[in-house]
Scaffold this active site. Structure first.
Site, PDB file in Angstrom:
ATOM      1  N   GLY A 135       0.237  14.500 -22.554  1.00 14.92           N
ATOM      2  CA  GLY A 135       0.113  13.110 -22.154  1.00 14.92           C
ATOM      3  C   GLY A 135       1.322  12.298 -22.560  1.00 14.92           C
ATOM      4  CD  GLN A 136       5.080   8.862 -22.699  1.00 15.25           C
ATOM      5  OE1 GLN A 136       5.108   9.509 -23.736  1.00 15.25           O
ATOM      6  NE2 GLN A 136       6.185   8.571 -22.024  1.00 15.25           N
ATOM      7  CG  ASP A 192     -13.492   7.026  -5.965  1.00 19.95           C
ATOM      8  OD1 ASP A 192     -13.287   5.930  -6.510  1.00 19.95           O
ATOM      9  OD2 ASP A 192     -14.479   7.249  -5.253  1.00 19.95           O
ATOM     10  CB  CYS A 231      -7.403  -4.492 -16.874  1.00 15.48           C
ATOM     11  SG  CYS A 231      -7.701  -2.756 -16.453  1.00 15.48           S
ATOM     12  CE  LYS A 232      -9.541  -1.399  -9.977  1.00 10.92           C
ATOM     13  NZ  LYS A 232      -8.992  -0.091  -9.592  1.00 10.92           N
ATOM     14  CG  ASP A 292     -11.458   7.850 -10.274  1.00 10.45           C
ATOM     15  OD1 ASP A 292     -12.382   7.098  -9.934  1.00 10.45           O
ATOM     16  OD2 ASP A 292     -10.405   7.443 -10.790  1.00 10.45           O
ATOM     17  CG  ASP A 299     -15.660   6.005  -9.866  1.00 13.32           C
ATOM     18  OD1 ASP A 299     -15.009   5.876  -8.809  1.00 13.32           O
ATOM     19  OD2 ASP A 299     -15.124   5.958 -10.990  1.00 13.32           O
TER      20      ASP A 299
END
Length: 398
Positions: A184-185, A91, A51-52, A132, A287
């Site tokens: 989190g969300q 990273d 998806c980058k 990362d 990574d």
């Protein structure tokens, strides 16, 4: 009660009940009263780190966030040593805190489903976030947050089965890493996404700034390439048109083995690899994820202090996936180093005299190989793969 709150309630019950043994069996949709044709990857059009945003486009987009931290008065001192600020393009962000001698090391990441087993998807997502930190040589994470988007295309039944399993996988991976998920969300979205934030407080000797490669170093890779090829090939088993393109070079059994090897590899933490970076005096690492081996190697090379370049000669690839990639008309560009990887290995610059011992040690501790794949030579801070790299076929683990 809101849709998201509904999901979290169901997930909370799953996180605090149920047996681990059941969760570790391969996911069978019918065992959860879901249709046998259920596929988690159906809830997004892109997979994993595929998806980058393209690397050159991303560089332009984030340029406005870049800050010049080169001035000496902007680098806090601790025991007469300047603590660098590290951020955009690497990273993690490493930010000196106002409390003497400590830094906040932090990263965030999320992506779309890449495998159809929800529990394994959660583990992979968590391992990917943590990588990362590990690329910076950080071995301990103080806290994690989870970022989750529930697909609006899921039925209530699919949601209530799948989302708790994803969350359980994420949580279990965090526990394996010695950390916890404290918040989190969660949102609803047309595509399912899973990821998180990893944070830790470090002293300067607990991380390795990835800019100290020297001529004569060698490059070590700690996981095989080909994860994106493997997961796509596995989906193509049920798609006759696509399967016909590769069936002459690979069997269904080969693909299933490659898929399980890829799942195992993507869910495996890079924590041991990070710990051994300190033992064997690593000069820097990154990574390997969405930009592929070459993309990340080029980024790492560009950040070196000295005028060096990386040359890659060997490509460890999950068995049969190089042949599959070639049969597809090279759509993945695997051997050119552009194939996206998800939760890939660490690419580490090590002193030549330490590299073999590093590889031997990691295999002894983890039971998985690492490979010397290239060298550091004098150059202009670039990276390349030679025209005819040696492909190392990495078999599935029994």
């Amino acid at each position: 009660m809101s849709y998201a709150a509904d999901v979290l309630n169901a997930a909370h019950l799953e996180l605090h009940g149920g047996g681990d043994a059941e969760l570790r069996r391969p996911f069978d949709p019918t065992a959860h009263d879901l249709d046998a044709s259920f596929r988690l990857t159906r809830f997004a059009d892109l997979k994993g780190r595929g998806c980058k945003v393209p690397q050159d486009v991303l560089s332009k987009l984030v340029s406005a966030l870049q800050q010049d931290y080169s001035a000496q008065d902007q680098e806090p001192q601790f025991l007469n040593v300047a603590i660098p600020r590290i951020g955009i393009g690497l990273d993690c962000s490493v930010i000196p805190l106002r409390h003497g001698g400590l830094c906040l090391v932090q990263t965030t990441d999320f992506f779309y489903p890449i495998v159809d087993d929800p529990y394994m998807m959660g583990k992979i997502a968590c391992a990917n976030v943590l990588s990362d930190l590990y690329a910076m040589g950080v071995t301990d994470c103080d806290n994690m947050l989870m970022l989750l988007a529930v697909s609006t295309k899921m039925t209530e039944k699919e949601r209530d089965v799948v989302i708790p399993l994803i969350m359980r996988g994420f949580k279990d991976s965090a526990l394996e890493a010695g950390t916890t998920v404290t918040g989190g969300q969660s949102v609803v979205n047309p595509w399912c996404t899973i990821g998180g934030v990893a944070s830790t407080i470090c002293q300067p000797n607990e991380y390795i700034v990835p800019d100290n490669a020297v001529v004569g170093d060698v490059l070590v890779l700690t996981k095989p390439l080909g994860t994106q090829v493997a997961v796509n090939a596995h989906q193509w088993i049920d798609q006759a048109e696509r399967w016909n393109r590769i069936k002459l070079v690979v069997s269904e059994e080969d693909v299933r083995k490659a898929y399980h090897r890829a799942m195992n590899s993507m869910s495996r933490l890079n924590r041991v690899a990070a710990r051994l970076m300190h033992k064997y005096n690593a000069h820097g690492a990154t990574d390997i994820t969405g930009f592929g081996l070459l993309g990340h190697a080029q980024t790492l090379a560009a950040h070196q202090k000295k005028d060096v370049s990386f040359v890659i000669h060997n490509l460890p690839v999950i068995a049969k996936m190089a042949a599959v990639a070639k049969a597809c008309g090279n759509m993945f560009q695997l051997l050119q180093g552009h194939s996206a990887e998800t939760s890939g290995g660490l690419l580490i610059c090590l002193p030549r005299e330490q590299a073999a011992a590093y590889c031997k040690d990691i295999e002894k501790q983890e039971g998985y190989q690492a490979w010397i794949i290239g060298i550091v030579e004098k150059g202009n801070k670039t990276a390349r793969i030679i025209d005819k790299p040696r492909v190392i076929e990495v078999p599935a683990k029994d």
